[in-house]
Design an enzyme around this catalytic site. Sequence first.
Site, PDB file in Angstrom:
ATOM      1  N   GLU A   1      -5.817  -4.917   9.928  1.00  0.00           N
ATOM      2  CA  GLU A   1      -4.091  -4.138  10.518  1.00  0.00           C
ATOM      3  C   GLU A   1      -5.004  -3.573  11.501  1.00  0.00           C
ATOM      4  O   GLU A   1      -5.991  -3.123  11.702  1.00  0.00           O
ATOM      5  CB  GLU A   1      -4.265  -3.087   9.116  1.00  0.00           C
ATOM      6  CG  GLU A   1      -4.049  -3.813   8.036  1.00  0.00           C
ATOM      7  CD  GLU A   1      -3.602  -2.832   7.227  1.00  0.00           C
ATOM      8  OE1 GLU A   1      -2.292  -3.219   6.868  1.00  0.00           O
ATOM      9  OE2 GLU A   1      -4.300  -1.529   7.113  1.00  0.00           O
TER      10      GLU A   1
ATOM     11  N   HIS B   1      -8.924   1.381   5.090  1.00  0.00           N
ATOM     12  CA  HIS B   1      -7.648   1.619   5.762  1.00  0.00           C
ATOM     13  C   HIS B   1      -8.389   2.080   6.497  1.00  0.00           C
ATOM     14  O   HIS B   1      -8.801   3.538   6.271  1.00  0.00           O
ATOM     15  CB  HIS B   1      -7.500   2.340   4.240  1.00  0.00           C
ATOM     16  CG  HIS B   1      -6.065   1.930   5.184  1.00  0.00           C
ATOM     17  ND1 HIS B   1      -4.761   2.767   5.846  1.00  0.00           N
ATOM     18  CD2 HIS B   1      -4.553   1.014   4.970  1.00  0.00           C
ATOM     19  CE1 HIS B   1      -4.315   2.819   6.320  1.00  0.00           C
ATOM     20  NE2 HIS B   1      -3.346   1.502   6.077  1.00  0.00           N
TER      21      HIS B   1
ATOM     22  N   LYS C   1       0.371   4.321  -0.581  1.00  0.00           N
ATOM     23  CA  LYS C   1      -0.476   5.376   0.476  1.00  0.00           C
ATOM     24  C   LYS C   1      -0.256   6.448  -0.342  1.00  0.00           C
ATOM     25  O   LYS C   1      -0.148   6.674  -1.541  1.00  0.00           O
ATOM     26  CB  LYS C   1       0.270   5.112   1.866  1.00  0.00           C
ATOM     27  CG  LYS C   1      -0.159   4.205   3.101  1.00  0.00           C
ATOM     28  CD  LYS C   1       0.271   4.437   3.799  1.00  0.00           C
ATOM     29  CE  LYS C   1      -0.075   2.510   4.749  1.00  0.00           C
ATOM     30  NZ  LYS C   1       0.404   2.808   5.875  1.00  0.00           N
TER      31      LYS C   1
ATOM     32  N   GLY D   1       2.099   1.785  10.848  1.00  0.00           N
ATOM     33  CA  GLY D   1       3.271   3.247  10.394  1.00  0.00           C
ATOM     34  C   GLY D   1       4.227   3.408  11.907  1.00  0.00           C
ATOM     35  O   GLY D   1       5.146   4.448  11.844  1.00  0.00           O
TER      36      GLY D   1
ATOM     37  N   GLU E   1      -6.995   4.776   7.746  1.00  0.00           N
ATOM     38  CA  GLU E   1      -6.375   6.494   7.890  1.00  0.00           C
ATOM     39  C   GLU E   1      -7.663   6.882   6.324  1.00  0.00           C
ATOM     40  O   GLU E   1      -7.495   7.852   6.958  1.00  0.00           O
ATOM     41  CB  GLU E   1      -5.169   6.091   6.861  1.00  0.00           C
ATOM     42  CG  GLU E   1      -4.018   5.817   7.762  1.00  0.00           C
ATOM     43  CD  GLU E   1      -2.891   5.366   6.423  1.00  0.00           C
ATOM     44  OE1 GLU E   1      -2.797   5.356   6.012  1.00  0.00           O
ATOM     45  OE2 GLU E   1      -1.431   4.996   7.199  1.00  0.00           O
TER      46      GLU E   1
ATOM     47  N   SER F   1       3.325  -2.239  10.332  1.00  0.00           N
ATOM     48  CA  SER F   1       4.567  -2.395  10.387  1.00  0.00           C
ATOM     49  C   SER F   1       5.493  -4.069  10.089  1.00  0.00           C
ATOM     50  O   SER F   1       6.338  -4.268  10.659  1.00  0.00           O
ATOM     51  CB  SER F   1       4.941  -2.301  11.873  1.00  0.00           C
ATOM     52  OG  SER F   1       4.552  -0.874  12.001  1.00  0.00           O
TER      53      SER F   1
ATOM     54  N   ASN G   1       1.133  -1.112   0.408  1.00  0.00           N
ATOM     55  CA  ASN G   1      -0.506  -0.009  -0.035  1.00  0.00           C
ATOM     56  C   ASN G   1       1.298   1.103  -0.037  1.00  0.00           C
ATOM     57  O   ASN G   1       1.473   1.626   1.685  1.00  0.00           O
ATOM     58  CB  ASN G   1      -0.447  -0.327   1.360  1.00  0.00           C
ATOM     59  CG  ASN G   1      -1.676   1.614   1.525  1.00  0.00           C
ATOM     60  OD1 ASN G   1      -2.185   2.375   0.239  1.00  0.00           O
ATOM     61  ND2 ASN G   1      -2.454   1.216   2.826  1.00  0.00           N
TER      62      ASN G   1
END
Length: 255
Positions: free
Chosen positions: A171, A99, A15, A177, A101, A217, A13
Site C-alpha cells: 500500500e 497498516h 477502518k 484515501g 494509519e 484507492s 478494510n
Amino acid sequence: MNPAKRRTVIAGNWKMNFTPDEARAFIREVKPLVAGKDKCDIVFCAPYVTIASAQDEAKGSKISIGAENVHFAEKGAYTGEVSAKMLTACGVKYVIIGHSERRQYFGETDETVNARTKAALAAGMTVILCLGEVKEQRLSGITKEVVSMQTKLDLAGVSAEEMKRVIIAYEPVWAIGTGLTATPEQADETCGQIREVLAELYGTEVAESTTIQYGGSMNEKNAAELLAKPNVDGGLIGGASLVAEKFKAIVDAAQ
Ligand code: 13P
C-alpha cells in the site's frame, strides 16, 4: 493475478466505519452480489465491535470477517488492546497488521508490526501484512529499498511454513484515501520487488505462492487493470469496500 500459482484475495478494510447494525446491513446487501465468485477469497476486516454481527450475517456465504489489528502479548496490562487468542476464540482467522494509519497515527514500528505478526501466526491466524513507501520516498527513487527493508524487518523470525498464512498488502501511503492510485505498472513493479525479497528470504517456491495485494484507492474503475498484472494478487480496499456495488465490481474484476 496468477491464479495458477497463488490465491487471489479481495479484502475490504472498513477502518473506523460501520456500527454493528450497519455492518450487518452491509453484509446482507453484498452477500448475494458476491455469491458464487469462486476465483478469489473475500474478506472484510472490521472494527472489533462489529465483527460478531458481520460474522453472523456472513454465515453460510464465502465471506470471511477479519480484524484490523491484534496485540503481540497473549494477555496482560495493555488497556485497549485485543490478543490473537481473543480473536481466534471469536472465530476470526484474518487480521490486518502494520497498516500505514497504525504506523502514522499510533506509533507502530517495524518492530511492533513484527511482534504482532509473530503472535498472530503463532495463534494460527492469517496475517494481511501492510507495507509501502511514503510520497517523498517514491519521489526520491528509494521505493525498492523501503519495501525491501520493511519486508525483511516485519517478517523477521517468520518461518517458511508460516508464510503459507501471510498475505502481503503493498500500500503506497501516498495512494491511500487520496484518489491517487499507483499505475498498474508501478503496482506490478513494486509487488514484484517484494516477491524478489521473499525469494531471497524463503526461496522461489514460497515467493511464487505468496499472495501480494495492492491497496490505495483501488476502486470499481481501476481494479481490472491493476489485477491484470501478474504480481498483483488482489486488493486491500478502503473506501470502495463500504459500498456494496463498488466492492462487487472489484470482485468481478478478479473473476
Ligand atoms: P482506500 O482504498 O480508501 O485508499 O484505502 C486503502 C487502504 O488503506 C486499505 O487498507
